[in-house]
Design a protein around this motif. Structure first.
Motif, short mmCIF file in Angstrom:
data_model
loop_
_atom_site.label_atom_id
_atom_site.label_comp_id
_atom_site.label_asym_id
_atom_site.label_seq_id
_atom_site.Cartn_x
_atom_site.Cartn_y
_atom_site.Cartn_z
N ILE A 1 -45.03 -15.80 -26.75
CA ILE A 1 -46.03 -15.11 -27.56
C ILE A 1 -45.23 -14.16 -28.28
N ASP B 1 -57.41 -16.43 -34.26
CA ASP B 1 -58.16 -15.85 -35.82
C ASP B 1 -59.17 -17.50 -35.71
N GLU B 2 -59.22 -18.26 -35.37
CA GLU B 2 -59.75 -19.44 -35.14
C GLU B 2 -61.35 -18.82 -34.29
N GLU C 1 -47.27 -17.20 -33.16
CA GLU C 1 -47.81 -17.52 -34.66
C GLU C 1 -48.79 -19.04 -34.39
N LYS C 2 -48.51 -19.79 -33.92
CA LYS C 2 -49.86 -20.60 -33.78
C LYS C 2 -50.83 -20.26 -33.26
N PHE C 3 -50.08 -20.04 -32.21
CA PHE C 3 -51.53 -19.28 -31.34
C PHE C 3 -52.47 -17.66 -31.92
N GLU D 1 -52.87 -18.07 -34.80
CA GLU D 1 -53.91 -18.80 -35.71
C GLU D 1 -55.23 -19.51 -34.72
N ILE D 2 -55.16 -19.28 -33.84
CA ILE D 2 -55.54 -19.85 -32.30
C ILE D 2 -57.21 -18.41 -32.16
N SER E 1 -53.20 -22.98 -20.67
CA SER E 1 -53.83 -22.69 -22.56
C SER E 1 -55.04 -22.03 -22.08
N VAL F 1 -42.19 -18.45 -33.07
CA VAL F 1 -43.03 -19.51 -33.62
C VAL F 1 -44.33 -20.07 -32.80
N PHE F 2 -44.46 -20.27 -31.56
CA PHE F 2 -44.99 -20.43 -31.09
C PHE F 2 -46.14 -19.53 -30.86
#
Length: 124
Positions: free
Chosen positions: A82, A111-112, A104-106, A108-109, A28, A101-102
């Protein structure tokens, strides 16, 4: 050696519990480095968010982006899971890209990470 359980505990027969060494998440971390290191990936995500999902339209929408560089970027993002390539059986051929879907989660990371960067800049 004993059996490794949840949270890195090593269960020894009739002995105390011990923690195993925790390592950095290699895959990751490499993925974040590769994507964040590619200046075009973030731009591609912005284009997709705006509904621009065809390669030709992407190239026309961004000054300095070439077809060759875009294809490399898209390929890398597909390999990481991705983005997904959708081919339509039409003449002329039509290809579109969408976020998985993965992905979208990635994102979000990412963005953080951006929020963290802004917080760091405020402290300086």
């Amino acid at each position: 050696m004993g059996k490794v359980g949840t949270f890195g505990y090593i269960f020894m027969k009739d002995k105390e519990k011990k923690f195993s060494r925790t390592e950095a998440p290699h895959k990751s971390a490499q993925m974040v480095e590769a994507i964040y290191g590619c200046k075009w990936s973030l731009t591609v995500y912005q284009l997709l968010a705006r509904g621009i999902n065809r390669p030709g339209e992407m190239v026309r929408s961004v000054e300095g982006l070439t077809t060759k560089v875009l294809n490399q970027c898209l390929k890398r993002n597909i390999e990481f899971g991705i983005l997904e390539r959708v081919s339509y059986n039409e003449v002329p051929p039509r290809v579109e890209y969408k976020v998985t879907v993965f992905g979208e989660k990635f994102m979000e990371i990412l963005d953080e990470l951006e929020k963290l960067q802004r917080a760091i800049e405020k402290q300086i």
